[in-house]
Design a protein around this motif. Structure first.
Motif, PDB file in Angstrom:
ATOM      1  N   GLU A 284       0.781  -1.180  -0.111  1.00  0.00           N
ATOM      2  CA  GLU A 284       0.058   0.075   0.034  1.00  0.00           C
ATOM      3  C   GLU A 284       0.792   1.407  -0.142  1.00  0.00           C
ATOM      4  OE1 GLU A 284      -3.341   2.505   2.755  1.00  0.00           O
ATOM      5  OE2 GLU A 284      -2.661   0.125   3.325  1.00  0.00           O
ATOM      6  N   LEU A 285       1.918   1.303   0.668  1.00  0.00           N
ATOM      7  CA  LEU A 285       2.664   2.550   0.958  1.00  0.00           C
ATOM      8  C   LEU A 285       3.943   2.433   0.061  1.00  0.00           C
ATOM      9  CD1 LEU A 285       1.022   3.173   3.277  1.00  0.00           C
ATOM     10  CD2 LEU A 285       2.892   3.846   4.646  1.00  0.00           C
ATOM     11  N   GLU A 286       4.464   1.360  -0.415  1.00  0.00           N
ATOM     12  CA  GLU A 286       5.859   1.639  -1.184  1.00  0.00           C
ATOM     13  C   GLU A 286       5.672   1.283  -2.505  1.00  0.00           C
ATOM     14  OE1 GLU A 286       8.745   1.076   2.590  1.00  0.00           O
ATOM     15  OE2 GLU A 286       8.569  -0.796   1.031  1.00  0.00           O
ATOM     16  N   ALA A 287       4.468   0.636  -3.211  1.00  0.00           N
ATOM     17  CA  ALA A 287       4.393   0.284  -4.374  1.00  0.00           C
ATOM     18  C   ALA A 287       4.059   1.260  -5.499  1.00  0.00           C
ATOM     19  CB  ALA A 287       3.474  -1.022  -4.610  1.00  0.00           C
ATOM     20  N   GLN A 288       3.616   2.481  -4.451  1.00  0.00           N
ATOM     21  CA  GLN A 288       3.298   3.694  -5.522  1.00  0.00           C
ATOM     22  C   GLN A 288       3.393   4.915  -4.565  1.00  0.00           C
ATOM     23  OE1 GLN A 288       0.630   0.738  -5.474  1.00  0.00           O
ATOM     24  NE2 GLN A 288       0.497   1.725  -3.310  1.00  0.00           N
ATOM     25  N   LYS A 289       3.124   5.699  -5.206  1.00  0.00           N
ATOM     26  CA  LYS A 289       3.367   7.182  -4.322  1.00  0.00           C
ATOM     27  C   LYS A 289       1.993   7.516  -3.479  1.00  0.00           C
ATOM     28  CE  LYS A 289       5.248  12.022  -4.421  1.00  0.00           C
ATOM     29  NZ  LYS A 289       5.610  13.037  -5.611  1.00  0.00           N
ATOM     30  N   THR A 290       0.870   6.962  -4.305  1.00  0.00           N
ATOM     31  CA  THR A 290      -0.210   6.980  -3.723  1.00  0.00           C
ATOM     32  C   THR A 290      -0.633   5.985  -2.920  1.00  0.00           C
ATOM     33  OG1 THR A 290      -1.407   6.709  -5.440  1.00  0.00           O
ATOM     34  CG2 THR A 290      -0.966   9.043  -5.189  1.00  0.00           C
TER      35      THR A 290
ATOM     36  N   SER B 118      -8.108 -10.174   2.581  1.00  0.00           N
ATOM     37  CA  SER B 118      -7.014  -9.078   2.718  1.00  0.00           C
ATOM     38  C   SER B 118      -7.499  -8.023   3.836  1.00  0.00           C
ATOM     39  CB  SER B 118      -6.788  -8.493   1.358  1.00  0.00           C
ATOM     40  OG  SER B 118      -6.406  -9.186   0.293  1.00  0.00           O
ATOM     41  N   THR B 119      -6.194  -7.421   4.376  1.00  0.00           N
ATOM     42  CA  THR B 119      -6.147  -6.765   5.488  1.00  0.00           C
ATOM     43  C   THR B 119      -7.121  -5.534   5.525  1.00  0.00           C
ATOM     44  OG1 THR B 119      -4.296  -7.228   6.002  1.00  0.00           O
ATOM     45  CG2 THR B 119      -4.965  -5.430   7.195  1.00  0.00           C
TER      46      THR B 119
ATOM     47  N   GLY C 278      -2.404   2.074  -2.375  1.00  0.00           N
ATOM     48  CA  GLY C 278      -2.812   0.979  -3.529  1.00  0.00           C
ATOM     49  C   GLY C 278      -3.300  -0.129  -2.591  1.00  0.00           C
ATOM     50  N   THR C 279      -4.426   0.147  -2.074  1.00  0.00           N
ATOM     51  CA  THR C 279      -5.097  -0.951  -1.100  1.00  0.00           C
ATOM     52  C   THR C 279      -5.046  -2.492  -1.942  1.00  0.00           C
ATOM     53  OG1 THR C 279      -6.470   0.637  -0.072  1.00  0.00           O
ATOM     54  CG2 THR C 279      -7.115  -1.672   0.054  1.00  0.00           C
ATOM     55  N   VAL C 280      -4.354  -3.420  -1.023  1.00  0.00           N
ATOM     56  CA  VAL C 280      -4.468  -4.776  -1.534  1.00  0.00           C
ATOM     57  C   VAL C 280      -5.946  -5.555  -1.171  1.00  0.00           C
ATOM     58  CG1 VAL C 280      -3.421  -7.043  -1.279  1.00  0.00           C
ATOM     59  CG2 VAL C 280      -2.018  -5.030  -1.168  1.00  0.00           C
ATOM     60  N   ASP C 281      -6.511  -5.896  -2.438  1.00  0.00           N
ATOM     61  CA  ASP C 281      -7.911  -6.423  -2.209  1.00  0.00           C
ATOM     62  C   ASP C 281      -7.721  -7.809  -3.028  1.00  0.00           C
ATOM     63  OD1 ASP C 281     -10.333  -7.206  -1.536  1.00  0.00           O
ATOM     64  OD2 ASP C 281     -11.367  -5.727  -2.360  1.00  0.00           O
ATOM     65  N   SER C 282      -6.987  -9.044  -2.538  1.00  0.00           N
ATOM     66  CA  SER C 282      -7.140 -10.173  -3.240  1.00  0.00           C
ATOM     67  C   SER C 282      -8.432 -10.919  -3.446  1.00  0.00           C
ATOM     68  CB  SER C 282      -5.662 -11.004  -2.493  1.00  0.00           C
ATOM     69  OG  SER C 282      -5.984 -12.235  -3.330  1.00  0.00           O
ATOM     70  N   PRO C 283      -8.715 -11.543  -4.224  1.00  0.00           N
ATOM     71  CA  PRO C 283      -9.887 -12.471  -4.394  1.00  0.00           C
ATOM     72  C   PRO C 283      -9.406 -13.830  -3.434  1.00  0.00           C
ATOM     73  CG  PRO C 283      -8.826 -12.452  -6.429  1.00  0.00           C
ATOM     74  CD  PRO C 283      -8.135 -11.546  -5.723  1.00  0.00           C
ATOM     75  N   GLU C 284      -8.212 -14.055  -3.254  1.00  0.00           N
ATOM     76  CA  GLU C 284      -7.928 -15.185  -2.576  1.00  0.00           C
ATOM     77  C   GLU C 284      -8.188 -15.134  -1.322  1.00  0.00           C
ATOM     78  OE1 GLU C 284      -4.070 -17.125  -4.288  1.00  0.00           O
ATOM     79  OE2 GLU C 284      -3.680 -15.213  -5.160  1.00  0.00           O
ATOM     80  N   GLU C 285      -8.565 -16.131  -0.472  1.00  0.00           N
ATOM     81  CA  GLU C 285      -8.524 -16.586   0.704  1.00  0.00           C
ATOM     82  C   GLU C 285      -7.452 -16.676   1.279  1.00  0.00           C
ATOM     83  OE1 GLU C 285      -8.935 -17.672   4.724  1.00  0.00           O
ATOM     84  OE2 GLU C 285      -8.094 -18.878   3.259  1.00  0.00           O
TER      85      GLU C 285
END
Length: 630
Positions: free
Chosen positions: A208-214, A446-447, A216-223
C-alpha cells in the motif's frame, strides 16, 4: 506547483445514531481552503492544505494552528471532513493544516517508511522532525493573523508523525497528541511482535505504501489463510506479488532479527524529558498499534517525577479498536462489534466522551489558554465494570496488588501456589505447521479488502478455536465476586518442545455465563493477548535454537488492560503455538531465517506446558484490593 485554491465550505452536522434523536452538534463557522507547497531545509517542497475560518486572516482573534501530517493523502481534506471528526475544535476556531509527508502524494522527495531520527547537523540531515520544524517556521511567517502556537495530532502513522513534532520541537509547538502511534514496529507494533512476523499485515501494508506514491489497497480475491499456507513462507508470498524489491519487504527478507535498522526506527528509545505537553491515546482492542501509546507514555513519564503537578505527559486508554475514538459523532464508541463477536459498554458513548472531555480541552488549554482540561495523568475506561477511572500514573499503584494465576493440570487456572507433583505437566499438544490455528474466523480477507473483518477481529468470540486439540485452555471456577485486572499482564511459561524452535501465544479471556443476555451466553472475549517467538526468549538481537525436550522459561508482556471479570463469569487462559496468517508459521525446526525457510523445515512437534512448584507457569496480574479471587 499546484495553483492556489480558495474554496468556501458551509458545514452542517447532526445525524441520527442508532434510532436516537440527532446529536446537537456545535455550530461550525464557515471555512476557506487553500493549498501551498512548503519548502524545507534541503529544498524539498511539501504539499499542504490549509483551512481557516472565513475572514480570520483579516482580523479578530489570532488563531493557533492544528496540524496533521500524513502519508495517506490530503487532497480530499475539506472543512466538512474535519467537522465530521472534530466538531468541537472546529467550532472553536483553528487554522487547520494537513500535509503530505515527503515522497507521498503531491509532496516532493523520497518516502522512507517510519523514517528514523537523524543528527541535525547539516541541511541534508532531514527526518520527520525537521520537516515538521520547517513547516511550522513557514506557517508562522506566511499565514496571517496566527497566534504563534501550534498543536499536532494524528492516529497510527500520523500518530508517529505527531510524536516526531515533539522531538527537537519548534518553540511554537505547544501541544501534541500521538494517537495509536507506530512506535517500535519490531517489538510491539505493526510488523513484528516480540520477533514474530505479522505476515498478512506486512504483506498488504508495504504494498500500500511503497508500491506507488499514492495508496494502493491490496484486495485479493484469494482466501488469505490458504494463500499464505500455499506459499510456505514470506519469500514465496512476496515473490508471487512481485514485491521483493520494495524497501521494507527487502528488510523483512534480509533482516528478520532486531538489527540496527529496526532499532534506529524505534521511537521510544529517542524520547527523554518531554519537550511539549503530550496526550497519548490508545485502545485496548487496537489491532495495529496498541503497544505504541503505552510505550511512549512510559518512556516520557520515566523522565518526570511521579507526583510532579506540572508534568507534561498524559494518557487516555479506552475500549476501542484502531482509531475507534477518532471517527466522530457517527461512531460514538458505545460498542465494538463484528459478525463474530461484540462487546458493549452499557450505552456509554466512550468516543464522544473522549473527544469532549480530553482531546478538545487539551488543545483548548495549551493552545488557547482556556480552562477545562482537568486530566492529572491517566484516564482509562474499565471494561466489564464499564466506568471511566482516573489514575495518578499508569500502570496505577495505589489500591492494587500483584496476584498470580497458575496454569495447572485438568485445565485449571488457580490463584493458589502450586503444590504436589514436582514436575507436573499442565498440558501437552501437538502443534502442526500444516494446520496452524487461525487468528480469526475463516475466510480471511485481505487486511483492508472489501468486507474484511480485520478491524474488529480482537473481539471475536474465541470459541471458534477453543475446542481445537492443538492448544491448551485453563479456566477458573465461576467467580464468586468481581475480579479487576488493571495494568500490565505478564505471561511466564515453563514449557518444552520436541522441536528446536516454537511460538508461544497466550490469551487472557473473559468467559460469559451461559445465561448471559443479548446472545452473549458462553462468549469468550479476549482482554489481553500476545505472542513470543521462542528463539528470542533470551535476546531479541541474538536468536538461538531451543534444545529439544528442555524446559525453558518464556516470559513476556501481554500489555496493559483495565477490565473487570464480573461475578458469575470465568477467567480463561489459552495457550497455542500459531496464530495464522497474521503471524507467519514457525517451522519449529530452527532455521536462521524463517522468511526463507524451506518446506522440509516445517514439522509437527509436541509442546508441553508445565504447572508445578518447580515450573510454575502463570500470569502475573495486577488486581484491585477489592477483587475477589477464586
Amino acid at each position: 506547483m499546484k495553483k492556489l485554491l480558495a474554496v468556501l465550505f458551509v458545514v452542517s452536522l447532526g445525524a441520527s445514531m442508532h434510532g436516537q434523536a440527532p446529536m446537537q452538534a456545535p455550530a461550525i463557522p464557515q471555512y476557506v481552503r487553500s493549498e501551498a507547497m512548503i519548502p524545507v531545509r534541503d529544498g524539498v517542497k511539501l504539499h499542504t492544505v490549509i483551512l481557516r475560518p472565513v475572514d480570520s486572516e483579516k482580523g479578530g482573534s489570532q488563531l493557533p494552528f492544528l496540524m496533521q501530517r500524513t502519508p495517506y493523502g490530503v487532497d480530499e481534506t475539506t472543512a466538512k471532513s474535519i467537522a465530521a471528526t472534530k466538531p468541537e475544535l472546529m467550532a472553536s476556531g483553528y487554522i487547520f493544516v494537513y500535509q503530505d509527508i515527503r515522497g507521498r502524494y503531491e509532496s516532493e522527495g523520497k518516502f522512507v517508511m517510519n523514517r528514523p531520527v537523524v543528527a541535525h547537523t547539516t541541511k541534508k540531515d532531514v527526518d520527520e522532525s525537521t520537516d515538521t520544524f520547517d513547516t511550522v517556521a513557514w506557517l508562522l511567517k506566511h499565514v496571517k493573523n496566527n497566534s504563534g502556537k501550534v498543536g499536532v495530532l494524528g492516529v497510527s502513522y500520523p500518530g508517529f508523525l505527531a510524536i516526531m513534532a515533539g522531538v527537537d520541537a519548534h518553540p511554537a509547538v505547544k501541544a501534541i497528541s500521538p494517537q495509536a502511534p507506530m512506535t517500535d514496529i519490531w517489538l510491539g507494533d505493526d510488523f513484528f511482535h516480540n520477533g514474530a512476523f505479522r505476515e498478512s499485515y506486512g504483506f498488504d501494508y508495504v504494498q500500500e505504501l511503497e508500491a506507488q506514491k499514492t495508496d494502493g489497497t491490496v484486495d485479493s480475491p484469494e482466501e488469505q489463510y490458504q494463500f499464505f499456507l500455499q506459499h510456505t513462507n514470506f519469500e514465496g508470498a512476496a515473490k508471487s506479488a512481485g514485491m521483493t524489491e520494495l524497501p521494507t519487504a527487502k528488510r523483512f527478507l534480509t533482516e528478520p532479527t532486531y538489527t540496527k535498522f529496526w532499532q534506529d526506527m524505534a521511537v521510544e528509545k529517542r524520547l527523554g524529558k518531554p519537550e511539549v505537553p503530550t496526550l497519548e491515546v490508545g485502545g485496548y482492542w487496537d489491532q495495529e498499534d496498541m503497544w505504541g501509546p503505552q510505550a511512549e507514555y512510559a518512556a516520557l513519564r520515566s523522565h518526570e517525577a511521579t507526583n510532579d503537578p506540572l508534568h507534561k505527559v498524559f494518557l487516555v486508554l479506552g475500549p476501542w479498536n484502531h482509531g475507534g475514538w477518532a471517527r466522530g459523532p457517527h461512531s460514538p464508541g458505545d460498542e465494538l462489534a463484528s459478525p463474530f463477536g461484540k462487546v458493549t459498554f452499557d450505552g456509554q458513548k466512550t468516543a464522544d466522551f473522549y473527544r469532549t472531555n480530553f482531546e478538545a480541552p487539551f488543545f483548548e488549554f495549551y493552545l488557547k489558554g482556556k480552562p477545562g482540561f482537568e486530566l492529572q495523568d491517566t484516564a482509562s475506561f474499565r471494561t466489564g465494570e464499564n466506568k471511566w477511572h482516573r489514575y495518578a500514573v499508569w500502570p496505577p499503584v495505589d489500591g492494587f496488588h500483584p496476584a498470580r494465576a497458575y496454569l495447572e493440570p485438568e485445565k485449571t487456572l488457580s490463584f493458589s501456589d502450586p503444590k504436589g507433583n514436582y514436575d507436573a505437566k499442565a498440558a501437552a499438544y501437538v502443534a502442526d505447521p500444516a494446520n496452524p490455528v487461525p487468528y480469526r474466523h475463516l475466510p480471511v480477507q485481505s487486511t483492508y479488502g472489501a468486507k474484511s473483518q480485520w478491524r474488529p477481529w480482537l473481539v471475536e468470540d474465541q470459541r471458534f478455536v477453543s475446542d481445537r486439540k492443538d492448544l491448551a485452555n485453563f479456566e477458573t471456577p465461576v467467580l464468586a465476586g468481581d475480579l479487576t485486572v488493571t495494568g500490565d499482564v505478564v505471561a511466564d511459561l515453563f514449557a518444552a518442545t520436541t522441536g528446536s524452535d516454537a511460538d508461544w501465544v497466550v490469551k487472557l479471556i473473559d468467559v460469559s455465563p451461559d445465561d448471559a443476555p443479548d446472545g452473549q451466553g458462553g462468549n469468550q472475549l479476549m482482554v489481553a493477548e500476545e505472542i513470543l517467538r521462542g528463539r528470542y526468549r533470551h535476546s531479541f538481537t541474538e536468536p538461538e535454537p531451543v534444545k529439544p525436550g528442555e524446559v525453558n522459561e518464556y516470559k513476556w508482556s501481554l500489555h496493559g488492560v483495565d477490565h473487570t471479570f464480573l461475578k458469575g463469569h470465568r477467567m480463561m487462559v489459552e495457550v497455542q503455538s500459531s496464530w495464522f496468517p497474521l503471524y507467519d508459521r514457525n517451522p519449529q525446526t530452527y532455521v536462521p531465517n524463517i522468511m526463507t525457510a524451506p518446506t522440509t523445515s516445517y514439522q509437527p512437534e509436541t509442546v508441553t506446558i508445565y504447572g508445578s512448584a518447580k515450573y510454575p507457569s502463570h500470569l502475573d496480574l495486577p488486581v484491585t484490593d477489592e477483587s475477589v479471587l477464586p
